[in-house]
Scaffold this motif. Structure first.
Motif, short mmCIF file in Angstrom:
data_model
loop_
_atom_site.label_atom_id
_atom_site.label_comp_id
_atom_site.label_asym_id
_atom_site.label_seq_id
_atom_site.Cartn_x
_atom_site.Cartn_y
_atom_site.Cartn_z
N GLU A 187 0.86 -1.19 0.00
CA GLU A 187 0.00 0.00 0.00
C GLU A 187 0.89 1.24 0.00
OE1 GLU A 187 -3.12 0.77 -0.17
OE2 GLU A 187 -4.38 -0.78 0.72
N THR A 188 1.39 1.61 -1.18
CA THR A 188 2.31 2.75 -1.23
C THR A 188 1.62 4.07 -0.87
OG1 THR A 188 1.92 2.67 -3.59
CG2 THR A 188 4.02 1.82 -2.82
N ASP A 189 0.27 4.11 -0.98
CA ASP A 189 -0.46 5.32 -0.62
C ASP A 189 -0.52 5.52 0.89
OD1 ASP A 189 -0.92 5.81 -3.22
OD2 ASP A 189 -3.03 5.21 -3.21
N ARG A 190 -0.11 4.50 1.63
CA ARG A 190 -0.20 4.61 3.08
C ARG A 190 1.19 4.72 3.71
NH1 ARG A 190 -5.29 3.22 5.87
NH2 ARG A 190 -6.90 2.80 4.35
N LEU A 191 2.11 5.41 3.05
CA LEU A 191 3.40 5.73 3.65
C LEU A 191 3.39 7.22 3.94
CD1 LEU A 191 5.82 3.73 1.30
CD2 LEU A 191 4.94 3.03 3.53
N PRO A 192 3.11 7.61 5.18
CA PRO A 192 2.84 9.02 5.45
C PRO A 192 4.07 9.91 5.46
CG PRO A 192 2.69 7.74 7.46
CD PRO A 192 2.92 6.76 6.35
N ALA A 193 3.86 11.17 5.10
CA ALA A 193 4.93 12.16 5.12
C ALA A 193 5.40 12.44 6.55
CB ALA A 193 4.44 13.46 4.47
N ALA A 194 4.57 12.08 7.54
CA ALA A 194 4.91 12.35 8.94
C ALA A 194 5.83 11.29 9.52
CB ALA A 194 3.63 12.47 9.77
N GLY A 195 6.28 10.35 8.71
CA GLY A 195 7.19 9.31 9.19
C GLY A 195 8.30 9.07 8.18
N PRO A 196 9.31 8.28 8.56
CA PRO A 196 10.49 8.12 7.72
C PRO A 196 10.38 7.05 6.63
CG PRO A 196 10.82 6.98 9.79
CD PRO A 196 9.45 7.60 9.86
N LEU A 197 9.30 6.27 6.61
CA LEU A 197 9.21 5.21 5.61
C LEU A 197 9.03 5.78 4.20
CD1 LEU A 197 8.77 3.45 8.17
CD2 LEU A 197 7.30 2.01 6.77
N THR A 198 9.83 5.29 3.28
CA THR A 198 9.73 5.74 1.89
C THR A 198 9.62 4.52 0.99
OG1 THR A 198 12.12 5.64 1.59
CG2 THR A 198 11.22 7.75 2.32
N PRO A 199 9.16 4.70 -0.25
CA PRO A 199 9.11 3.57 -1.18
C PRO A 199 10.50 2.94 -1.36
CG PRO A 199 7.86 5.42 -2.05
CD PRO A 199 8.54 5.91 -0.82
N GLU A 200 11.56 3.76 -1.30
CA GLU A 200 12.92 3.22 -1.47
C GLU A 200 13.27 2.28 -0.33
OE1 GLU A 200 12.24 6.67 -1.59
OE2 GLU A 200 11.99 6.42 -3.76
N LEU A 201 12.94 2.70 0.91
CA LEU A 201 13.22 1.83 2.07
C LEU A 201 12.42 0.54 1.97
CD1 LEU A 201 13.33 4.38 5.04
CD2 LEU A 201 15.21 2.95 4.23
N VAL A 202 11.18 0.66 1.52
CA VAL A 202 10.32 -0.53 1.39
C VAL A 202 10.91 -1.46 0.33
CG1 VAL A 202 8.05 -1.35 0.68
CG2 VAL A 202 8.24 0.63 2.21
N ALA A 203 11.35 -0.87 -0.79
CA ALA A 203 11.90 -1.68 -1.89
C ALA A 203 13.18 -2.39 -1.47
CB ALA A 203 12.15 -0.81 -3.11
N GLY A 204 13.93 -1.78 -0.54
CA GLY A 204 15.19 -2.39 -0.10
C GLY A 204 15.04 -3.22 1.16
N SER A 205 13.79 -3.47 1.57
CA SER A 205 13.59 -4.09 2.88
C SER A 205 13.76 -5.60 2.84
CB SER A 205 12.20 -3.73 3.42
OG SER A 205 11.19 -4.37 2.68
N THR A 206 14.19 -6.13 4.01
CA THR A 206 14.33 -7.58 4.17
C THR A 206 13.38 -8.09 5.24
OG1 THR A 206 16.12 -7.15 5.70
CG2 THR A 206 16.72 -7.66 3.43
N ALA A 207 12.89 -7.18 6.08
CA ALA A 207 11.89 -7.55 7.09
C ALA A 207 10.93 -6.38 7.25
CB ALA A 207 12.55 -7.87 8.43
N CYS A 208 9.68 -6.69 7.61
CA CYS A 208 8.66 -5.64 7.63
C CYS A 208 7.60 -5.99 8.66
CB CYS A 208 8.04 -5.54 6.23
SG CYS A 208 6.48 -4.66 6.15
N ILE A 209 7.25 -5.03 9.50
CA ILE A 209 6.03 -5.17 10.29
C ILE A 209 4.98 -4.41 9.49
CG2 ILE A 209 4.85 -4.70 12.47
CD1 ILE A 209 7.59 -4.69 13.83
#
Lengths: 475, 165
Positions: free
Chosen positions: A387-409
């Motif tokens: 859900e890329t639309d639910r990565l808020p500007a008020a936090g540090p998560l970005t599509p790049e971090l998600v794309a490079g992720s190995t673990a995710c809550i």
């Protein structure tokens, strides 16, 4: 296993959504202008509900609506049909997901029979009149249809919203209507809008209509006689934070924390939520400033600490009613460790019957060992969309971090006919360095220099408005 | 407008309002598109306790600008906008984007146009200072509301705005 469940669809789901879509389509051009196709779609509800306790009322209401009589009562039945169908869809989806996650879920306790003394926990006196104002605007909208919404009709809900905002026990309806009205104002005149968010507006409209019915119980967080209302229990324990989910519309900012509550009786999956009113010009990371009344919770998020709670109310639906006076900061706790050790065995709760809807599903999961792109995770045996639309500007998560992720809550959600995951924390590799990012990391202000600068500029907006309010409001 | 084949029409979380772009508020603390006007409040450059209430009507583009005590702005002469009105329009475009402002004022600026005055045909118009001012006070009133710890389930339909990318 999970990948299979996310691909599968419970039997009957498509049929339920088809009935809902028929109803929703009728609201596009309005109940005053039902053509034969739309009338037939509404009429299909009569058949679908014929073997249920609602049969008589549905038959009557749909018949009257098709013949041109639209009363509050008929509309309540229409919203009730939608609620029943989407509630069933919610249950079916969640049952399959629970099976795949081997998650234990407690059933929602049966509602106590209304007793003579129950009036005290009902929304306070005068609520009837407040609800009537909302219902009358919602009726005008249903009759005109979304395509008939012009600037005047869009603004017509404003007096009802202002009245509701003045009554703390009606905050839930006020917040919903205010967000809905803002969208209609932004979209008006809807006649010239290229595309209409049909499902969304029908969702918001019908939820509001249900909340505006007289005699609803008060919300659990609103105090009645100085004590929280509703059928919660008081709990003691340790809240291990899994992550934060942020919600916002022009006049509200809300942080909803998903966590694991360790008590003497075991580990429960819970949520706790803090919301502040704001204005549209306060957004992004600066919105956290509006939640400054909750320093313990925010520090728990920003510093990755667990939180000790003592005699805090936990509702039957799994919502911990946050109270700073009953909380204290605990030891450092890594959400990924908490999730790995305790999430699989945590007991979940069931959503209150009238609140069930596929869109309220936000099931915390720990995902590891997948192959990531910014749009999807390949779980091995199937992919789940992000859900890329639910990565808020008020936090540090970005599509790049998600794309490079190995673990995710993440929170598993079902919308637009598919499951998707909303990351609320990721472990990623950026330029060969391991980094971890959580949505709540900026709860006490951004930790990233560039974002901090932006926040400082936007943050002065809060100060400017507060200064103006102080100078002009109390004259 | 589909997202990986999922129709916008059938999405509960379909986004309707583009997130408001952050802007500085000191000069123009409030701007709104309401009551058939682009209207708002502009801080006085000289007196901290004074604000100007400025507005432009949709369609006719009638200009008005008065102090909060309903005294006419000295800078506005008929159809020629004062600095307060210019600041108001600039703030509205910064906040809502030129498309939404133009749509509300019923004008169609040429593609790539970033300025809206070129397509307005302003006239003088009576102000509605008290209404706009109370709208501003109502706006500020949100900052005075107590926070809520209710679960507010409907906010699942309102994910916090992402970065404007």
């Amino acid at each position: 296993m999970l990948a299979d469940a996310l691909r599968a669809r419970p039997p009957g789901l498509d049929e339920a959504f088809a009935l809902v879509d028929g109803l929703d389509d009728a609201l596009v051009h309005g109940l005053a202008r039902l053509d034969d196709d739309r009338a037939a779609a509404l009429d299909a509800l009569v058949g679908a509900f014929s073997a249920t306790p609602l049969a008589d009322r549905v038959t009557e209401a749909i018949g009257k609506i098709i013949s041109g009589t639209v009363t509050d009562e008929h509309l309540a039945v229409l919203a009730g049909c939608r609620l029943a169908l989407l509630g069933a869809a919610h249950d079916a989806l969640l049952t399959d997901l629970d099976a795949a996650l081997t998650r234990t879920r407690e059933p929602h306790p049966a509602a106590p029979a209304p007793a003579g003394g129950a009036a005290g926990s009902m929304a306070s006196a005068g609520g009837g009149q407040l609800s009537a104002g909302s219902r009358s605007w919602l009726r005008e909208l249903a009759i005109a249809g979304w395509r008939g919404v012009d600037h005047e009709l869009a603004a017509g809900g404003s007096p009802a919203v202002q009245a509701l905002l003045g009554e703390p026990s009606r905050r839930r309806l006020a917040v919903l209507l205010d967000g809905f009205a803002a969208e209609l104002r932004a979209a008006a005149p809807v006649a010239t809008l290229p595309r209409v968010p049909v499902r969304r507006w029908a969702d918001l409209w019908s939820r509001a209509l249900i909340l505006a019915q007289a005699g609803r119980p008060a919300e659990p967080g609103s105090p009645v006689d100085g004590r929280p209302a509703g059928s919660g229990t008081l709990v003691d324990g340790r809240l291990l934070i899994l992550g934060a989910d942020l919600h916002e519309h022009p006049t509200v900012f809300r942080c909803q924390v998903h966590g694991l509550l360790e008590t003497a009786g075991g580990v429960r999956l819970v949520r706790t939520s803090v919301a502040a009113a704001k204005v549209d010009t306060i957004s992004g990371a600066a919105a956290w400033r509006m939640l400054s009344a909750f320093p313990i919770l925010l520090a728990g998020l920003a510093e990755h600490r667990c939180l000790e709670v003592a005699r805090m109310t936990l509702t039957a639906g799994g919502d911990l009613i946050w109270d700073e006076t009953r909380a204290s900061a605990g030891e450092p706790a890594d959400p990924f460790v908490s999730a790995r050790v305790l999430l699989a065995g945590a007991v979940a709760t069931s959503t209150a019957p009238l609140d069930r809807h596929p869109s309220v599903i936000a099931e915390p999961v720990l995902l590891e060992g997948y192959t990531a792109t910014a749009e999807a995770f390949d779980l091995g045996g199937g992919t789940v969309a992000v859900e890329t639309d639910r990565l808020p500007a008020a936090g540090p998560l970005t599509p790049e971090l998600v794309a490079g992720s190995t673990a995710c809550i993440g929170l598993l959600r079902f919308d637009g006919g598919r499951w998707a995951v909303q990351p609320i924390a990721v472990r990623s590799t950026v330029r060969k360095k391991a980094v971890t990012a959580h949505t709540g990391d900026w709860a006490l202000g951004p930790t990233d220099a560039k974002a901090a600068k932006t926040e400082a500029v936007a943050g002065t907006a809060v100060d400017v408005l507060r200064e103006r309010a102080g100078r002009l409001l109390r004259k | 407008m589909t997202s990986e084949g999922v129709a916008y029409e059938r999405r509960g979380a379909a986004r309707v309002i583009a997130p408001v772009r952050p802007r500085k508020l000191a000069k123009v603390p409030f701007v709104e598109l309401a009551e058939d006007r682009l209207q708002g409040v502009v801080s006085s450059g000289s007196d901290v306790s004074r604000v100007y209430v400025s507005s432009i009507t949709a369609r006719e583009h009638g200009l008005s600008c008065n102090t909060n005590n309903n005294r006419p702005c000295g800078g506005l002469s008929g159809a020629y906008p004062c600095n307060h009105l210019r600041a108001l329009v600039e703030a509205a475009v910064a906040q809502y984007g030129i498309d939404r402002v133009a749509r509300y004022l019923r004008v169609e600026p040429p593609e790539e146009e970033t300025e809206i005055w070129s397509v307005l045909h302003p006239v003088a118009a009576p102000g509605r200072t008290p209404e706009v001012f109370s709208s501003f006070l109502r706006h500020l009133g949100y900052l005075e509301l107590p926070p809520s710890t209710d679960p507010l389930p409907e906010l699942q339909w309102f994910p916090a705005a992402g970065v404007v990318r």
